[in-house]
Design a protein around this motif. Structure first.
Motif, PDB file in Angstrom:
ATOM      1  N   GLY A  32       0.915  -1.039  -0.056  1.00  0.00           N
ATOM      2  CA  GLY A  32      -0.111   0.165  -0.165  1.00  0.00           C
ATOM      3  C   GLY A  32       0.777   1.345  -0.142  1.00  0.00           C
ATOM      4  N   LEU A  33       0.080   2.264   0.155  1.00  0.00           N
ATOM      5  CA  LEU A  33       1.092   3.773   0.192  1.00  0.00           C
ATOM      6  C   LEU A  33       0.893   4.005   1.521  1.00  0.00           C
ATOM      7  N   LEU A  34       1.974   4.622   2.078  1.00  0.00           N
ATOM      8  CA  LEU A  34       1.956   5.463   3.458  1.00  0.00           C
ATOM      9  C   LEU A  34       2.116   6.774   3.167  1.00  0.00           C
ATOM     10  N   THR A  35       1.368   7.830   3.513  1.00  0.00           N
ATOM     11  CA  THR A  35       1.359   8.944   3.606  1.00  0.00           C
ATOM     12  C   THR A  35       1.772   9.401   5.101  1.00  0.00           C
ATOM     13  N   ALA A  80       5.652   4.381  -1.269  1.00  0.00           N
ATOM     14  CA  ALA A  80       5.054   2.901  -1.491  1.00  0.00           C
ATOM     15  C   ALA A  80       5.607   1.878  -0.286  1.00  0.00           C
ATOM     16  N   ILE A  81       5.098   0.945   0.213  1.00  0.00           N
ATOM     17  CA  ILE A  81       5.622   0.279   0.952  1.00  0.00           C
ATOM     18  C   ILE A  81       5.620  -1.184   0.500  1.00  0.00           C
ATOM     19  N   LYS A  82       6.546  -1.731  -0.047  1.00  0.00           N
ATOM     20  CA  LYS A  82       6.688  -3.003  -0.229  1.00  0.00           C
ATOM     21  C   LYS A  82       6.896  -4.114   0.598  1.00  0.00           C
ATOM     22  N   TRP A 140      -2.611   5.421   5.997  1.00  0.00           N
ATOM     23  CA  TRP A 140      -2.512   4.489   4.867  1.00  0.00           C
ATOM     24  C   TRP A 140      -3.556   4.406   3.854  1.00  0.00           C
ATOM     25  N   HIS A 141      -2.969   4.010   2.666  1.00  0.00           N
ATOM     26  CA  HIS A 141      -4.155   4.097   1.469  1.00  0.00           C
ATOM     27  C   HIS A 141      -3.521   2.675   0.721  1.00  0.00           C
ATOM     28  N   GLU A 142      -4.561   2.058   0.321  1.00  0.00           N
ATOM     29  CA  GLU A 142      -4.678   0.937  -0.621  1.00  0.00           C
ATOM     30  C   GLU A 142      -5.275   1.332  -1.933  1.00  0.00           C
ATOM     31  N   GLY A 143      -4.557   1.422  -3.093  1.00  0.00           N
ATOM     32  CA  GLY A 143      -5.235   1.563  -4.279  1.00  0.00           C
ATOM     33  C   GLY A 143      -5.065   0.645  -5.320  1.00  0.00           C
ATOM     34  N   ALA A 144      -5.507   0.880  -6.514  1.00  0.00           N
ATOM     35  CA  ALA A 144      -5.319  -0.284  -7.439  1.00  0.00           C
ATOM     36  C   ALA A 144      -3.869  -0.453  -7.631  1.00  0.00           C
ATOM     37  N   GLY A 145      -3.653  -1.737  -7.831  1.00  0.00           N
ATOM     38  CA  GLY A 145      -2.347  -2.600  -7.968  1.00  0.00           C
ATOM     39  C   GLY A 145      -1.759  -2.544  -6.763  1.00  0.00           C
TER      40      GLY A 145
END
Length: 179
Positions: A7-10, A60-62, A159-164
């Motif tokens: 996901g994406l961490l702001t 982006a948190i992988k 936290w954000h979870e987007g497409a992909g």
């Protein structure tokens, strides 16, 4: 191995508190955030040891085990920038709260899901609450800077979870999601 991010961490970089003096009477601080191969930088706040940035930076948190490092620098025009301390952001408790998922929908706004205490394993200077607010889970924290005589940084995680994105809950189960 799946290379999509979880996901994406702001990271909302709010302010610095009592940062070290690196120039004659003050400092010109900025923050560099590093996560794996990603590097982001705030703007420089001139002549201020208590700067307010109010900037949002998204990474982006992988791999949730890769450290998130905040390093504070003093900008110098003619010489190399001076280091003013650093801190690692421990996102493990935050990710654990995110895994609760749909169970949180019935909670009232402002409800603390989890409280994280300062320890040798994090850079927290005070208790940090992970909070449910308006359908989002956020965590405010004040980080004590290491390798410097004084200074703290106030941030908030979101936290954000987007497409992909793989998502936090799917990574914990080790299974694949159906499409």
């Amino acid at each position: 191995m799946d290379q999509r991010p979880l996901g994406l961490l702001t990271i909302h970089v709010k302010r610095g508190i009592n940062l070290a003096i690196r120039d004659a009477r003050s400092s010109d601080p900025y923050i560099v955030i590093t996560v794996a191969d990603q590097t982001l930088k705030t703007r420089v706040v001139k002549k201020n040891c208590n700067p307010v940035w109010n900037e949002e930076m998204t990474v982006a948190i992988k791999d949730p085990n890769v450290p998130i490092r905040l390093t504070v620098f003093d900008w110098d025009k003619f010489t190399g920038d001076d280091k003013m301390g650093d801190a690692n952001v421990d996102i493990q408790p935050y990710l654990e709260a995110l895994k609760m998922g749909m169970e949180l929908l019935r909670l009232p706004n402002g409800c603390a899901i989890k409280r994280v205490q300062p320890s040798r394993h994090n850079c927290l200077s005070d208790e940090s609450s992970i909070v449910w607010n308006n359908g989002k889970i956020t965590q405010d924290m004040i980080l004590r800077l290491n390798n410097v005589e004084c200074g703290e940084i106030e941030i908030m995680l979101e936290w954000h979870e987007g497409a992909g994105c793989r998502g936090v809950t799917s990574s914990s189960k080790g299974g694949s999601s159906s499409t």
